[in-house]
Scaffold this motif. Sequence first.
Motif, short mmCIF file in Angstrom:
data_model
loop_
_atom_site.label_atom_id
_atom_site.label_comp_id
_atom_site.label_asym_id
_atom_site.label_seq_id
_atom_site.Cartn_x
_atom_site.Cartn_y
_atom_site.Cartn_z
N ARG A 3 0.82 -1.22 0.00
CA ARG A 3 0.00 0.00 0.00
C ARG A 3 0.85 1.27 0.00
O ARG A 3 0.35 2.36 0.18
CB ARG A 3 -0.91 0.00 1.22
N ARG A 4 2.17 1.11 -0.16
CA ARG A 4 3.11 2.25 -0.19
C ARG A 4 3.18 2.97 1.15
O ARG A 4 3.56 4.14 1.20
CB ARG A 4 2.76 3.22 -1.32
N TYR A 12 5.47 2.78 3.48
CA TYR A 12 6.77 2.17 3.70
C TYR A 12 7.29 2.39 5.12
O TYR A 12 7.94 1.51 5.69
CB TYR A 12 7.77 2.72 2.68
N VAL A 13 7.05 3.55 5.67
CA VAL A 13 7.51 3.79 7.05
C VAL A 13 6.81 2.84 8.02
O VAL A 13 7.44 2.26 8.90
CB VAL A 13 7.26 5.26 7.44
N GLY A 14 5.50 2.67 7.84
CA GLY A 14 4.77 1.73 8.70
C GLY A 14 5.27 0.31 8.55
O GLY A 14 5.42 -0.43 9.54
N ALA A 15 5.56 -0.09 7.30
CA ALA A 15 6.09 -1.44 7.07
C ALA A 15 7.43 -1.62 7.78
O ALA A 15 7.69 -2.66 8.39
CB ALA A 15 6.25 -1.69 5.57
N ALA A 16 8.28 -0.60 7.72
CA ALA A 16 9.59 -0.69 8.37
C ALA A 16 9.44 -0.73 9.89
O ALA A 16 10.19 -1.44 10.57
CB ALA A 16 10.47 0.48 7.95
N ARG A 46 7.79 7.34 -4.01
CA ARG A 46 6.62 8.19 -3.77
C ARG A 46 6.86 9.64 -4.19
O ARG A 46 5.97 10.29 -4.73
CB ARG A 46 6.25 8.16 -2.29
N PHE A 47 8.07 10.14 -3.93
CA PHE A 47 8.30 11.57 -4.14
C PHE A 47 9.23 11.85 -5.32
O PHE A 47 9.59 13.00 -5.57
CB PHE A 47 8.89 12.20 -2.87
N GLY A 48 9.61 10.80 -6.02
CA GLY A 48 10.42 10.99 -7.21
C GLY A 48 11.91 10.98 -6.90
O GLY A 48 12.36 11.28 -5.81
#
Length: 727
Positions: free
Chosen positions: A151-152, A154-158, A197-199
């Motif tokens: 779901r992108r 990424y911080v939560g996944a980490a 996400r931010f390029g």
Amino acid sequence: MSAETGGPTERSVDAAKRSWAAVFAPRGLALLSTGLMLFSFTFPLYGIIDVVGDPSTFLLVVAVTLALATGLSRVVGAWTALPVGLGLLVLGLWMYASALPADVVAQQDRILGDVVSLLMGLSVLRLQMIELFALAYTPAPVFLTWYLALRRRYVGAALVGGAALTFFVLTGDVETLVALLGALGAVGTVGFGRLERFGGTDRAVETMAVVLAAMVVVTMLVSVVPGGTGTPFGLFGDSDTDTIEGSLINSDQRVSIQGSISLSDEVRFTVESPREAYWRTGAYDRYTGDGWVRTGSTLDYRGEMSGPRGESRVVEQEVTIESELDAMPAAWKPISVGDGVAESTSVTSLGGLQPASAFAPGDSYTVVSRQPVAAPSRLQRASDDYPSRIESRYTNLPASTPDRVATRTRQIQDAADAETPYETARAIESYLEREKGYSLDVDRPDGEVADSFLFEMNEGYCTYYATTMVTMLRTQNIPARFVVGYTTGEQVGDGEYQVRGLDSHAWVEVYVPEVGWVQFDPTPAGPRQATEQDQIEGGGGDLGEVDDDPEATTEPPSTPAPTTSQAPETPDATPATIQTPATDGAVERTTRDEGGGIPLPEPPSREEAALILVVLAGTVAGARRLGLTERAYRAVWLRWQPRADPTSDVQRAFERVEYVLAREERPRQDGETPRQYLAAIDADEDVERLYRLHERARYAGEVTTSLADDAVAVADEIVRARTGPLD
């Protein structure tokens, strides 16, 4: 350089960059990093389940959880999935708690203490019903980590994956290499995820690769935990050695098998006792393939413990500490301790004693033990009708234990005509004493220790002998456990024994129904004692029920241990020599070449190989970031021209020379003809000759092999004469 001549080169460079970005897109690298993080905290669980059972169910649970997370990531929002993940965790832990024995659940303070102990370094392997715990714990972090990454988030996944990994770092159940891989995965998940996400450009991807490689290199040079006991991490291990005493007596909850090891001749304690004995400090029931773990909790001493159920004799010991000692040696089976140390004594789940803190020189304590008395004839008649709690706990082996260990054990049984568990134990004990040499200078095997010692090693010391004997017995469903402590020591007076660090030892206890735990020692006594002598000359409730069976250890006369005086002597049942191949058809591992001369290096493990790839990738990315790869490519392109067809050969020779002129003089401007350019820079005769060859090939169509050979030769000469260090 003109677009006409330089275009193809520029287009190829652009195509290479697009290919790099396509293969190493931030999205793909972020998910790959998440997968690495998932591996780091599921791999320890896989290893734990392999110790106690079949890990195939665990792998199925992980696969189903990943599929569930992948499916829900497409249709369910994060605020709906989070309760699903938490629900999986609560449900799993509830199922685990419900399956625990009633007496454990009733001791809520014991469960809470175990939870705190896990976070303070208690191995998960010490938990009861560990297979169920792993299956209950796994789905929640696996689901949330993978779902959030898809779901992108990424911080939560980490955060979720990092927390799961941190749990196993705190319990000590994850290896340094695997923990480092998990840390790299967490950093990569967040870093590459932000790029996605931010390029970001491929240069940003290269920067991330350099950061990850730097993490690996820094970790190689410093301790993982500042101020901790860990040694600096290296890709190919270390060669530190320890003493037998340090590896056994001070290990407490866990014993790891060492390689080469030394002895300490320092006097540890003296014992005043009417009878000699092995001074036992601990026992271990769970074999991991490369060491031992004692499962269950340690409780406070609360008064006299129960002794043997049958005939026994009382042995009172007074122990005086001579140097600092973090153990409480006593003859088996201790039933009470003196009032002076009662409040600071704990009892392990296997009935051993432990001090709350290390003893200092001059400290002393008394302990009363009850030693059972059983004749060997009674041991031979004993049945194999074991209590279920004994059989399930003390016959378990890792699923990865090779079948050839059981095959060799049956061969030894047949050769000795062993029909009872006791006779089997005597046969194995005699076999190891006879077939294996004693040495402290050994290389620790990479694989399963008992299998390696039995088939691939000629020598070892007590830890190897005892581990192998317990494993062999368990392959025949005979309950056995690994025991540590000290041998009797040196008798220095009437009923007084002086015990040194070099007397530290490991041996075996085998369970015999209606008798209890019987002591065996497969380590050859003569070589061990000779080595020791050389070292000296050179320089809640009734805690008796905490043990699975309160019956004490009987010491048969065949062992080097002290014998039970009331038991009649019997001949040693030494089995006939059996002819066995070195590996029973398996390929014998070796670290030497065919000539037997130069040792070959050990291949890196999978984890080490992965870290090596991270370092290499970071090195390449750093080189690209600094332009080193471009410069290296251009240097090769400039100085070496492979031959193709005449037209391409002339064009390539022309481009090489024009590149050199652009560096030394100036680039040819747009709209400027070659002749104008040569006149402007006052080109020499060789350059003009190459330009004339290029014009003939391009405009007159005279492209022959001879002309191409001439052009390449001229270009080579110009490059050799004019090129210096390249920018």
